[in-house]
Write an enzyme that holds these catalytic residues in place. Structure first.
Site, PDB file in Angstrom:
ATOM      1  N   GLY A   1      -2.221  15.823 -44.193  1.00  0.00           N
ATOM      2  CA  GLY A   1      -3.399  15.546 -44.642  1.00  0.00           C
ATOM      3  C   GLY A   1      -4.466  16.882 -44.188  1.00  0.00           C
TER       4      GLY A   1
ATOM      5  N   HIS B   1      -4.403  20.735 -55.773  1.00  0.00           N
ATOM      6  CA  HIS B   1      -5.500  21.416 -54.900  1.00  0.00           C
ATOM      7  C   HIS B   1      -6.979  21.756 -55.507  1.00  0.00           C
ATOM      8  CE1 HIS B   1      -3.688  22.124 -50.745  1.00  0.00           C
ATOM      9  NE2 HIS B   1      -2.534  21.843 -51.290  1.00  0.00           N
ATOM     10  N   ARG B   2      -6.472  22.201 -56.750  1.00  0.00           N
ATOM     11  CA  ARG B   2      -7.881  22.768 -57.431  1.00  0.00           C
ATOM     12  C   ARG B   2      -8.542  21.597 -57.958  1.00  0.00           C
ATOM     13  NH1 ARG B   2      -4.998  27.778 -60.809  1.00  0.00           N
ATOM     14  NH2 ARG B   2      -5.159  29.362 -59.422  1.00  0.00           N
TER      15      ARG B   2
ATOM     16  N   ARG C   1      -9.118  18.624 -56.874  1.00  0.00           N
ATOM     17  CA  ARG C   1      -9.741  17.872 -55.810  1.00  0.00           C
ATOM     18  C   ARG C   1     -11.038  18.762 -55.118  1.00  0.00           C
ATOM     19  NH1 ARG C   1      -4.879  17.665 -51.695  1.00  0.00           N
ATOM     20  NH2 ARG C   1      -5.252  19.498 -50.426  1.00  0.00           N
TER      21      ARG C   1
ATOM     22  N   ALA D   1       3.645  19.053 -42.460  1.00  0.00           N
ATOM     23  CA  ALA D   1       3.887  18.826 -43.939  1.00  0.00           C
ATOM     24  C   ALA D   1       3.262  17.531 -44.429  1.00  0.00           C
ATOM     25  CB  ALA D   1       5.149  18.871 -44.574  1.00  0.00           C
TER      26      ALA D   1
ATOM     27  N   GLU E   1      -7.098  34.452 -54.671  1.00  0.00           N
ATOM     28  CA  GLU E   1      -5.793  34.503 -54.439  1.00  0.00           C
ATOM     29  C   GLU E   1      -5.470  35.926 -53.600  1.00  0.00           C
ATOM     30  OE1 GLU E   1      -3.307  33.438 -57.570  1.00  0.00           O
ATOM     31  OE2 GLU E   1      -4.161  31.446 -57.669  1.00  0.00           O
TER      32      GLU E   1
ATOM     33  N   ALA F   1      -6.839  31.190 -51.232  1.00  0.00           N
ATOM     34  CA  ALA F   1      -5.374  30.795 -51.368  1.00  0.00           C
ATOM     35  C   ALA F   1      -4.478  31.776 -51.207  1.00  0.00           C
ATOM     36  CB  ALA F   1      -5.334  30.456 -52.712  1.00  0.00           C
TER      37      ALA F   1
END
Length: 400
Positions: free
Chosen positions: A234, A271-272, A274, A231, A283, A253
Site C-alpha cells: 500500500g 496507477h494512472r 486512481r 510489495a 516518465e 514514473a
C-alpha cells in the site's frame, strides 16, 4: 466571528448505529462524533441535526438567539423536531446571498454533487467556508483568489475539494482547514490526525469553539517525504493520498514502458486510473533537474526502479565493471540525487521498496541490488522531514 462545532461527524454520526467495523468500535469518548452542525456567533445555525439544542448546552451556548437556520446536506436532513423559538430551516439558492440583521452575509456556493455550500462573512470581515458531505465547489471563479480564514469540509471523503480551493488561492498557508463530516473511513485518533496533517488540515472534538481569523497552529505539510514498503503493502496508495489535496502534482514514473509486457501495462494503467485527473505524468529517471526546478509537488514512484536504471548505466551487474569503476560511479549518482533532494524547494513525496527484511537473494547481483537499495533508502531518508513505513496497508511513522 466565533464558531462552535455542535457536531463534526457524518450525517449518521460516528460510530454508525449497529456498525461492526473496527473504526466504529474505537470511536469512543472524544472520538465519538454527532452529525456536523455549526453555530456561528450564536445567531446562525448551519445544519439542524438531532440533539443540536443539547449539544449547544453542553458547549455552554444556547440556540435562543439563532435567527437563521440553513441546510447544506443534499437532502433536508433527518426528521428533526425544530426546537421552540428556532426559525424553520431553509436553503439559500446557489449563487444567492443572504444578509442577516446581525451583520453576517451568507452566500450559497454551488457544489459538484447534491448539496449547498455556504461562504459566511462576519461583521468584521472574517471569511468562513462550509461545504456539505461529499461535495466540492463546482465553480470557483467567483472567489477571485480571495482566501478564506477558515474552511470546514469533508477532507477525508473529498480531498480534491481542498485541492480546487488551493488552486485558486481560496485556501492559503494561513487558512485553518478543519475536517468535518468524519465517518468510519479512517480509524479515529492518531491515524486520522496523521492523514489530515498530510493535507494541512486538522480535526477537533464535538463542542469545540473556534475563533475565525485567529492564528492557529495550522499543520505543516512535510516538504520531503519518503514512503517505504514491501510489495503490495500500500506504499504507492499512501504516497498518492498525501498529495490528493493538491491540484497540480507532477507524477514522476521511473519504471518506463516495457513493450509486450501486458502485466506491466496493467499495473501502469491501474496507477494512472486512481490518480486525480489534474495531475500530470512524466516518465523519466532523470530526477536531479526536476528537483532543481521550481514547480508543483513531485511524486516519485519509485526510487527502486531509479536504482535499477542507475545500476544498468554503470554496469553494476558485471563484477569486473563494478570493481573497475561502476561502484564509484553509482555512489556518485546517489550523492548527486541526495544533494538535489537537500537543495530542492519543491514538495516531494518519494516511494521506495523496503527489501532488507526479506529473503537473502540467491545471486551475487541480487544481493548487490539489495545492499545498494538499502544504502539509497538510508541516504534519501536522511534528507526528508518525514519517513513512513507501510506494512499491510498501515503507515508507521519513522520520522516526523
Amino acid at each position: 466571528m466565533e464558531l462552535t462545532l455542535l457536531g463534526t461527524g457524518a450525517p449518521s454520526g460516528l460510530p454508525r448505529p449497529d456498525c461492526p467495523c473496527a473504526a466504529c468500535a474505537v470511536a469512543l469518548g472524544p472520538d465519538a462524533r454527532a452529525a456536523t452542525a455549526l453555530l456561528v456567533d450564536g445567531a446562525l445555525l448551519l445544519d439542524l441535526t438531532p440533539g443540536a439544542a443539547f449539544a449547544a448546552a453542553r458547549a455552554g451556548h444556547s440556540l435562543g438567539q439563532v435567527r437563521q437556520v440553513l441546510l447544506s446536506h443534499p437532502h433536508d436532513g433527518p426528521a428533526v423536531e425544530v426546537p421552540a423559538g428556532l426559525p424553520q430551516p431553509a436553503r439559500v439558492p446557489d449563487g444567492r446571498e443572504l444578509a442577516l440583521l446581525t451583520g453576517h452575509r451568507v452566500r450559497a456556493v454551488a457544489m459538484d454533487a447534491p448539496g449547498t455550500g455556504y461562504a459566511v462573512t462576519g461583521p468584521d470581515g472574517q471569511r468562513l467556508l462550509y461545504l456539505p458531505p461529499g461535495g466540492a465547489p463546482a465553480g470557483l471563479e467567483e472567489n477571485s483568489g480571495d482566501g478564506y480564514d477558515m474552511v470546514l469540509a469533508d477532507v477525508v471523503g473529498r480531498p480534491d475539494a481542498l485541492a480546487k480551493l488551493r488552486a485558486v488561492g481560496a485556501v492559503g498557508p494561513t487558512t485553518d482547514v478543519v475536517a468535518v463530516h468524519l465517518d468510519h473511513d479512517v480509524p479515529p485518533g492518531a491515524e486520522l490526525r496523521r492523514r489530515l496533517a498530510a493535507a494541512g488540515a486538522r480535526a477537533v472534538p464535538d463542542g469545540t469553539t473556534l475563533t475565525v481569523g485567529a492564528f492557529e497552529d495550522v499543520p505543516d505539510v512535510p516538504r520531503r517525504t519518503l514512503v517505504l514498503g514491501g510489495a503490495r503493502s500500500g506504499k504507492s496508495v499512501e504516497a498518492e493520498r498525501r498529495l490528493e489535496a493538491f491540484a497540480d502534482v507532477l507524477y514522476v514514473a521511473t519504471g518506463g514502458t516495457r513493450d509486450g509486457d501486458g502485466e506491466w501495462a496493467a499495473r501502469v494503467s491501474a496507477h494512472r486510473d486512481r490518480r486525480p485527473g489534474s495531475w500530470r505524468t512524466t516518465e523519466t529517471c532523470d530526477l536531479v533537474p526536476l528537483l532543481a526546478d521550481d514547480g508543483p509537488p513531485l511524486l516519485v514512484d519509485c526510487l527502486s526502479l531509479w536504482l535499477t536504471d542507475a545500476m544498468d548505466a554503470v554496469g553494476a551487474w558485471d563484477d569486473a565493471e563494478w570493481a573497475g569503476g561502476g561502484e564509484r560511479a553509482l555512489r556518485e549518482r546517489v550523492r548527486e540525487l541526495t544533494r538535489a533532494v537537500r537543495a530542492t524547494r519543491r514538495t516531494v513525496v518519494a516511494v521506495s521498496n523496503e527489501v532488507g527484511s526479506g529473503i537473502v537473494p540467491a545471486t551475487a547481483s541480487g544481493r548487490r541490488y539489495r545492499d545498494e537499495l538499502g544504502r539509497l533508502n538510508a541516504a534519501f531518508a536522511d534528507e526528508c522531514e518525514q519517513v513512513v513505513l507501510v506494512v499491510a496497508g498501515q503507515a508507521v511513522v519513522l520520522r516526523g
